[in-house]
Design an enzyme around this catalytic site. Sequence first.
Site, PDB file in Angstrom:
ATOM      1  N   LYS A  54       0.840  -1.207   0.000  1.00  9.18           N
ATOM      2  CA  LYS A  54       0.000   0.000   0.000  1.00  9.18           C
ATOM      3  C   LYS A  54       0.872   1.252   0.000  1.00  9.18           C
ATOM      4  CE  LYS A  54      -4.064  -2.150   2.071  1.00  9.18           C
ATOM      5  NZ  LYS A  54      -5.035  -2.305   3.157  1.00  9.18           N
ATOM      6  N   GLN A  98      -5.019  -1.608   9.278  1.00  6.95           N
ATOM      7  CA  GLN A  98      -4.967  -2.899   8.607  1.00  6.95           C
ATOM      8  C   GLN A  98      -5.637  -3.965   9.484  1.00  6.95           C
ATOM      9  OE1 GLN A  98      -3.903  -3.226   5.494  1.00  6.95           O
ATOM     10  NE2 GLN A  98      -4.297  -5.420   5.469  1.00  6.95           N
ATOM     11  N   ASP A 121     -11.384   2.865   3.803  1.00  7.90           N
ATOM     12  CA  ASP A 121     -11.797   1.465   3.752  1.00  7.90           C
ATOM     13  C   ASP A 121     -13.318   1.355   3.618  1.00  7.90           C
ATOM     14  OD1 ASP A 121      -9.766  -0.443   3.760  1.00  7.90           O
ATOM     15  OD2 ASP A 121      -9.448  -0.318   5.935  1.00  7.90           O
TER      16      ASP A 121
HETATM   17  N1  LIG Z   1      -8.071  -2.446   6.538  1.00  7.82           N
HETATM   18  C1  LIG Z   1      -8.145  -3.467   5.665  1.00  7.82           C
HETATM   19  N2  LIG Z   1      -7.681  -4.658   6.011  1.00  7.82           N
HETATM   20  C2  LIG Z   1      -7.774  -5.691   5.114  1.00  7.82           C
HETATM   21  C3  LIG Z   1      -8.312  -5.484   3.821  1.00  7.82           C
HETATM   22  C4  LIG Z   1      -8.807  -4.194   3.504  1.00  7.82           C
HETATM   23  O1  LIG Z   1      -9.348  -3.938   2.384  1.00  7.82           O
HETATM   24  N3  LIG Z   1      -8.697  -3.207   4.444  1.00  7.82           N
HETATM   25  N4  LIG Z   1      -8.290  -6.511   2.886  1.00  7.82           N
HETATM   26  C5  LIG Z   1      -7.481  -7.693   3.126  1.00  7.82           C
HETATM   27  C6  LIG Z   1      -6.021  -7.585   2.774  1.00  7.82           C
HETATM   28  N5  LIG Z   1      -5.674  -6.749   1.622  1.00  7.82           N
HETATM   29  C7  LIG Z   1      -5.596  -5.414   1.794  1.00  7.82           C
HETATM   30  O2  LIG Z   1      -5.537  -4.881   2.849  1.00  7.82           O
HETATM   31  C8  LIG Z   1      -5.238  -7.329   0.381  1.00  7.82           C
HETATM   32  C9  LIG Z   1      -5.369  -8.676   0.136  1.00  7.82           C
HETATM   33  C10 LIG Z   1      -4.866  -9.240  -1.057  1.00  7.82           C
HETATM   34  C11 LIG Z   1      -4.228  -8.447  -1.989  1.00  7.82           C
HETATM   35  C12 LIG Z   1      -3.609  -9.017  -3.220  1.00  7.82           C
HETATM   36  O3  LIG Z   1      -3.194  -8.298  -4.098  1.00  7.82           O
HETATM   37  N6  LIG Z   1      -3.496 -10.342  -3.310  1.00  7.82           N
HETATM   38  C13 LIG Z   1      -2.766 -10.997  -4.390  1.00  7.82           C
HETATM   39  C14 LIG Z   1      -1.999 -12.189  -3.820  1.00  7.82           C
HETATM   40  C15 LIG Z   1      -0.992 -11.745  -2.806  1.00  7.82           C
HETATM   41  C16 LIG Z   1      -0.188 -12.903  -2.231  1.00  7.82           C
HETATM   42  O4  LIG Z   1       0.643 -13.451  -2.959  1.00  7.82           O
HETATM   43  O5  LIG Z   1      -0.373 -13.223  -1.044  1.00  7.82           O
HETATM   44  C17 LIG Z   1      -3.721 -11.508  -5.468  1.00  7.82           C
HETATM   45  O6  LIG Z   1      -4.860 -11.875  -5.113  1.00  7.82           O
HETATM   46  O7  LIG Z   1      -3.310 -11.549  -6.608  1.00  7.82           O
HETATM   47  C18 LIG Z   1      -4.123  -7.098  -1.740  1.00  7.82           C
HETATM   48  C19 LIG Z   1      -4.621  -6.543  -0.577  1.00  7.82           C
HETATM   49  C20 LIG Z   1      -7.559  -8.044   4.602  1.00  7.82           C
HETATM   50  N7  LIG Z   1      -7.300  -6.919   5.442  1.00  7.82           N
END
Ligand SMILES: Nc1nc2c(c(=O)[nH]1)N[C@@H](CN(C=O)c1ccc(C(=O)N[C@@H](CCC(=O)O)C(=O)O)cc1)CN2
Length: 300
Positions: A54, A98, A121
């Site tokens: 981020k 987060q 968020d």
């Molecule tokens: N305050 C928040 N916490 C969490 C959120 C949120 O939106 N706000 N969402 C999730 C975690 N998250 C962002 O925070 C998030 C999850 C996954 C990805 C992502 O790009 N995933 C990749 C794979 C990554 C890997 O190899 O592990 C994909 O799907 O291609 C980005 C952001 C929970 N917490």
Amino acid sequence: MAATVIDGKAFAATVRGKVGEHVARLKADHGITPGLAVVLVGEDPASQVYVRSKGKMTVEVGMKSVEHRLDADTSEVDLLALIDQLNNDPEIHGILCQLPLPKHLDEDLVINSISPAKDVDGFHISNVGLLGTGQKSMVPCTPLGCLMMLRDHHGSISGMDAVVVGRSNIVGKPMAQLLLNDSCTVTIAHSRTKDLPDVVRRADIVVAAVGRPEMIPGDWIKEGATVIDVGINRLDAPEKGEGKTKLVGDVHYESCAARAGAITPVPGGVGPMTIACLLANTVTACCRANGLDEPEGLTA
Ligand SMILES: Nc1nc2c(c(=O)[nH]1)N[C@@H](CN(C=O)c1ccc(C(=O)N[C@@H](CCC(=O)O)C(=O)O)cc1)CN2
């Protein structure tokens, strides 16, 4: 016919490009730099990766990034004091904590202490209520990303039958609300839903957000339906070598892709859209705070 693979990674790059253009205009025309503050409590390895990502992407689109990394045993009083300080910082337009937070912290209390205008968020109870009544709000990033992909793929989704599998506050409920606001006929399904396979089989759009690896098999999918897989589950993958892991979604990809008209992969589907939409929300929050026009195509 093989399903179209909706490339979330490429689409997210396009969204970030649009955000970057808007940030450049804000700086050039108004002397304003949008600022995002991310608060991480504890050392959860996945959260650390997401927070780092981020921060990096915030800087890449030209915005100010502030990171607060707090010890796992940080008290609620100290965390609320930090949020209060960020709420009152004029250089910060977006704040997020987060998730998940360590168990001793009250997640609802913490989220609801963020100023609704800076709640990028979209989890604050005021934003939940605004979204639920179809009013202008901050929209949760993951569902917003899913909606953008659906609109991009279909043009309009009005009148389509949509099933959201999962009823979390972060994804399932706001996703259902966004689909309803776009005039879909929406069903929210969950662990107690009767005849879940039949409910899913009726849907033109399936959004899977249950958090159970490969739970939805291909024979639940209507021929030609669009499948949006929100799940990110890490499984052991001994076939790749000792100690190796792999990521899978909440749908069984191969069998669902064989029946779907379009499908998002995991990884590279919904995940990358989450951070792109966070950046979009930060620009939107900054424009609203300064009484300026919002970026087109980056909001619900
Ligand atoms: N305050 C928040 N916490 C969490 C959120 C949120 O939106 N706000 N969402 C999730 C975690 N998250 C962002 O925070 C998030 C999850 C996954 C990805 C992502 O790009 N995933 C990749 C794979 C990554 C890997 O190899 O592990 C994909 O799907 O291609 C980005 C952001 C929970 N917490």
